[in-house]
Design an enzyme around this catalytic site. Structure first.
Site, PDB file in Angstrom:
ATOM      1  N   CYS A   7       0.862  -1.184   0.000  1.00 20.79           N
ATOM      2  CA  CYS A   7       0.000   0.000   0.000  1.00 20.79           C
ATOM      3  C   CYS A   7       0.902   1.240   0.000  1.00 20.79           C
ATOM      4  O   CYS A   7       2.076   1.128  -0.379  1.00 20.79           O
ATOM      5  CB  CYS A   7      -0.980  -0.011   1.174  1.00 20.79           C
ATOM      6  SG  CYS A   7      -0.215   0.038   2.812  1.00 20.79           S
ATOM      7  N   ARG A  13      -3.333  -0.564   5.519  1.00 20.73           N
ATOM      8  CA  ARG A  13      -3.931  -1.665   4.752  1.00 20.73           C
ATOM      9  C   ARG A  13      -3.006  -2.868   4.590  1.00 20.73           C
ATOM     10  O   ARG A  13      -3.395  -4.004   4.906  1.00 20.73           O
ATOM     11  CB  ARG A  13      -4.356  -1.156   3.359  1.00 20.73           C
ATOM     12  CG  ARG A  13      -5.509  -0.176   3.401  1.00 20.73           C
ATOM     13  CD  ARG A  13      -5.677   0.556   2.083  1.00 20.73           C
ATOM     14  NE  ARG A  13      -4.574   1.477   1.818  1.00 20.73           N
ATOM     15  CZ  ARG A  13      -4.436   2.230   0.748  1.00 20.73           C
ATOM     16  NH1 ARG A  13      -5.337   2.138  -0.201  1.00 20.73           N
ATOM     17  NH2 ARG A  13      -3.410   3.056   0.612  1.00 20.73           N
ATOM     18  N   ASP A 123      -8.428   3.720   1.314  1.00 18.40           N
ATOM     19  CA  ASP A 123      -7.431   4.107   2.314  1.00 18.40           C
ATOM     20  C   ASP A 123      -8.142   4.614   3.572  1.00 18.40           C
ATOM     21  O   ASP A 123      -8.836   5.633   3.521  1.00 18.40           O
ATOM     22  CB  ASP A 123      -6.552   5.211   1.720  1.00 18.40           C
ATOM     23  CG  ASP A 123      -5.343   5.511   2.585  1.00 18.40           C
ATOM     24  OD1 ASP A 123      -5.306   5.026   3.736  1.00 18.40           O
ATOM     25  OD2 ASP A 123      -4.445   6.229   2.107  1.00 18.40           O
TER      26      ASP A 123
HETATM   27  P1  4NP Z   1      -1.835   2.887   4.039  1.00 17.81           P
HETATM   28  O1  4NP Z   1      -2.441   4.295   4.562  1.00 17.81           O
HETATM   29  O2  4NP Z   1      -1.294   3.137   2.646  1.00 17.81           O
HETATM   30  O3  4NP Z   1      -2.991   1.971   4.045  1.00 17.81           O
HETATM   31  O4  4NP Z   1      -0.738   2.504   5.023  1.00 17.81           O
HETATM   32  C1  4NP Z   1      -1.665   5.459   4.550  1.00 17.81           C
HETATM   33  C2  4NP Z   1      -0.911   5.762   5.648  1.00 17.81           C
HETATM   34  C3  4NP Z   1      -0.145   6.911   5.663  1.00 17.81           C
HETATM   35  C4  4NP Z   1      -0.144   7.729   4.545  1.00 17.81           C
HETATM   36  C5  4NP Z   1      -0.888   7.420   3.426  1.00 17.81           C
HETATM   37  C6  4NP Z   1      -1.671   6.276   3.434  1.00 17.81           C
HETATM   38  N1  4NP Z   1       0.644   8.907   4.556  1.00 17.81           N
HETATM   39  O5  4NP Z   1       0.656   9.618   3.538  1.00 17.81           O
HETATM   40  O6  4NP Z   1       1.323   9.200   5.544  1.00 17.81           O
END
Ligand code: 4NP
Length: 175
Positions: A7, A13, A123
């Site tokens: 991800c 995720r 997300d």
């Molecule tokens: P993930 O969610 O891709 O599901 O881990 C996110 C967590 C942090 C960020 C973006 C998506 N971020 O930009 O910090």
């Protein structure tokens, strides 16, 4: 079989996807290698988001010891199958891997449930707790499909470290 879940941040995720698939593989007696990574590297070294840890724990899955790492081009060499949680993640993987991007190894995770629909796992990072429960449910269904598809004898994913002979297959099942 070696499976990588990817991800953006590797804290919401894909850590769930790693933990859920690992638990299902363990229960099925499959010695698979399962890992996760994020394309943006903002959270490298961090534990999963506390709400990802919470929903996992409520479902009997412990992801507390997992740590975020950045997706690298070498992951295309090591893993047999790489599942992206969303389309923007695949775009990032293409940028990172350049010519080494291997489309035969990559698919959106939810295409295991709804083949060809290109559905994203949303997300949950900016939202409240229910989003994490929804993500858990989606990944849980997809992980069941992966076990059913590659965990059978002769499917190419039933033994540890088996890389040759593993051919990614597209399911034509429609649900
Ligand atoms: P993930 O969610 O891709 O599901 O881990 C996110 C967590 C942090 C960020 C973006 C998506 N971020 O930009 O910090």
């Amino acid at each position: 079989m070696k499976v990588l879940m990817v991800c953006l941040g590797n804290i919401c995720r894909s850590p769930l996807a790693e933990g859920i698939l690992r638990e299902k593989a363990r229960q099925a007696g499959l010695h698979w290698e399962i890992d996760s990574a994020g394309t943006n590297g903002y959270h490298t070294g961090e534990a999963p988001h506390h709400l990802s840890q919470k929903v996992a724990r409520l479902n009997g899955v412990d992801i507390s010891t997992q740590r975020a790492r950045r997706f690298t081009v070498d992951d295309f060499q090591h893993f047999d199958k790489i599942y992206a949680m969303a389309g923007d993640v695949i775009d990032d993987m293409r940028r990172i891997a350049g010519k080494k991007f291997d489309p035969n190894k990559v698919d959106l995770l939810m295409n295991e449930v709804h083949p060809g629909k290109d559905q994203d796992v949303p997300d949950p990072w900016y939202g409240p707790e229910p989003g994490y429960h929804e993500v858990y449910k989606m990944i849980d269904v997809a992980a069941n499909r992966i076990i059913a598809k590659y965990g059978q004898p002769g499917a190419g994913g039933s033994t540890q470290g088996q890389t040759s002979g593993f051919t990614p297959q597209k399911s034509h099942e429609q649900k």
